[in-house]
Scaffold this motif. Structure first.
Motif, short mmCIF file in Angstrom:
data_model
loop_
_atom_site.label_atom_id
_atom_site.label_comp_id
_atom_site.label_asym_id
_atom_site.label_seq_id
_atom_site.Cartn_x
_atom_site.Cartn_y
_atom_site.Cartn_z
N SER A 1 0.83 -1.20 0.00
CA SER A 1 0.00 0.00 0.00
C SER A 1 0.87 1.25 0.00
CB SER A 1 -0.91 0.00 1.23
OG SER A 1 -0.13 -0.01 2.42
N LYS A 2 0.24 2.37 -0.34
CA LYS A 2 0.94 3.64 -0.40
C LYS A 2 1.68 3.89 0.92
CE LYS A 2 0.34 8.46 -1.51
NZ LYS A 2 -0.52 9.52 -1.97
N GLY A 3 2.94 4.27 0.80
CA GLY A 3 3.74 4.53 1.99
C GLY A 3 4.48 3.31 2.49
N ARG A 4 4.17 2.14 1.94
CA ARG A 4 4.82 0.90 2.40
C ARG A 4 5.75 0.34 1.33
NH1 ARG A 4 5.52 0.83 7.13
NH2 ARG A 4 6.05 -1.35 6.92
N GLN A 5 6.06 1.13 0.31
CA GLN A 5 6.95 0.67 -0.75
C GLN A 5 8.33 0.32 -0.22
OE1 GLN A 5 5.19 3.53 -0.86
NE2 GLN A 5 3.94 3.54 -2.69
N VAL A 6 8.68 0.92 0.92
CA VAL A 6 9.97 0.59 1.54
C VAL A 6 10.07 -0.90 1.84
CG1 VAL A 6 9.25 1.04 3.93
CG2 VAL A 6 11.65 1.34 3.27
N ASP A 7 8.95 -1.53 2.14
CA ASP A 7 8.95 -2.98 2.40
C ASP A 7 9.32 -3.75 1.14
OD1 ASP A 7 8.24 -2.55 5.05
OD2 ASP A 7 6.10 -2.70 4.62
N TYR A 8 8.94 -3.22 -0.01
CA TYR A 8 9.29 -3.86 -1.27
C TYR A 8 10.77 -3.64 -1.57
CZ TYR A 8 9.61 -4.71 -6.28
OH TYR A 8 10.00 -5.15 -7.51
N VAL A 9 11.23 -2.41 -1.43
CA VAL A 9 12.61 -2.07 -1.76
C VAL A 9 13.60 -2.78 -0.85
CG1 VAL A 9 14.27 -0.16 -1.88
CG2 VAL A 9 11.95 0.15 -2.73
N LEU A 10 13.29 -2.84 0.43
CA LEU A 10 14.22 -3.42 1.39
C LEU A 10 13.89 -4.86 1.75
CD1 LEU A 10 14.65 -0.36 3.77
CD2 LEU A 10 16.10 -1.07 1.87
N GLY A 11 12.87 -5.44 1.10
CA GLY A 11 12.46 -6.80 1.41
C GLY A 11 13.41 -7.84 0.85
N GLU A 12 13.17 -9.07 1.24
CA GLU A 12 13.97 -10.19 0.76
C GLU A 12 13.70 -10.44 -0.71
OE1 GLU A 12 16.23 -12.02 2.55
OE2 GLU A 12 15.88 -10.62 4.20
N TRP A 13 14.73 -10.89 -1.43
CA TRP A 13 14.55 -11.23 -2.84
C TRP A 13 13.86 -12.57 -2.93
CZ3 TRP A 13 19.75 -9.85 -5.64
CH2 TRP A 13 19.98 -8.49 -5.50
N ASP A 14 13.01 -12.72 -3.94
CA ASP A 14 12.36 -14.01 -4.14
C ASP A 14 13.27 -14.92 -4.98
OD1 ASP A 14 11.98 -13.44 -6.90
OD2 ASP A 14 9.97 -12.64 -6.54
N GLU A 15 12.84 -16.15 -5.16
CA GLU A 15 13.66 -17.15 -5.85
C GLU A 15 13.99 -16.72 -7.28
OE1 GLU A 15 13.34 -21.83 -7.16
OE2 GLU A 15 12.14 -21.12 -5.46
N GLU A 16 13.01 -16.15 -7.98
CA GLU A 16 13.23 -15.70 -9.36
C GLU A 16 14.29 -14.60 -9.43
OE1 GLU A 16 12.82 -16.09 -13.32
OE2 GLU A 16 11.81 -17.32 -11.83
N GLU A 17 14.23 -13.65 -8.50
CA GLU A 17 15.22 -12.58 -8.47
C GLU A 17 16.61 -13.14 -8.17
OE1 GLU A 17 12.63 -8.76 -6.97
OE2 GLU A 17 13.00 -10.37 -5.54
N ASN A 18 16.70 -14.09 -7.25
CA ASN A 18 17.98 -14.71 -6.92
C ASN A 18 18.57 -15.43 -8.12
OD1 ASN A 18 18.51 -13.93 -4.25
ND2 ASN A 18 17.08 -15.44 -3.46
N LYS A 19 17.73 -16.07 -8.93
CA LYS A 19 18.20 -16.77 -10.12
C LYS A 19 18.80 -15.81 -11.14
CE LYS A 19 14.92 -20.61 -10.05
NZ LYS A 19 13.78 -21.21 -10.76
N LYS A 20 18.25 -14.60 -11.21
CA LYS A 20 18.70 -13.62 -12.20
C LYS A 20 19.94 -12.85 -11.75
CE LYS A 20 14.11 -12.87 -14.13
NZ LYS A 20 13.03 -11.91 -14.32
N LEU A 21 20.31 -12.94 -10.49
CA LEU A 21 21.40 -12.14 -9.95
C LEU A 21 22.73 -12.34 -10.69
CD1 LEU A 21 22.25 -10.03 -7.92
CD2 LEU A 21 22.64 -11.86 -6.27
#
Length: 54
Positions: free
Chosen positions: A5-25
Motif C-alpha cells: 500500500s501507499k507509503g509501504r513501498q519501503v517494504d518492497y525495496v528493502l524486502g527479501e529477494w524471491d527465488e526468481e530474483e535470486n536466479k537472475k542475480l
C-alpha cells in the motif's frame, strides 16, 4: 509493486529477494560488470548508446 500500500513501498525495496530474483542475480552482475568496463574504456556516451534499452 502493487502488493504494498501507499507509503509501504519501503517494504518492497528493502524486502527479501524471491527465488526468481535470486536466479537472475549472476546474469545481472555480469551485465553490470560489462557496463562498468565499458564506461571506463569507452566513456559515458558510448556506454549509454550501447546499453540503454537492453
Amino acid at each position: 509493486s502493487d502488493e504494498f500500500s501507499k507509503g509501504r513501498q519501503v517494504d518492497y525495496v528493502l524486502g527479501e529477494w524471491d527465488e526468481e530474483e535470486n536466479k537472475k542475480l549472476p546474469e545481472r552482475l555480469d551485465k553490470a560488470l560489462e557496463i562498468i568496463r565499458s564506461f571506463g574504456t569507452a566513456g559515458i556516451n558510448n556506454t549509454m548508446n550501447t546499453f540503454n534499452g537492453k
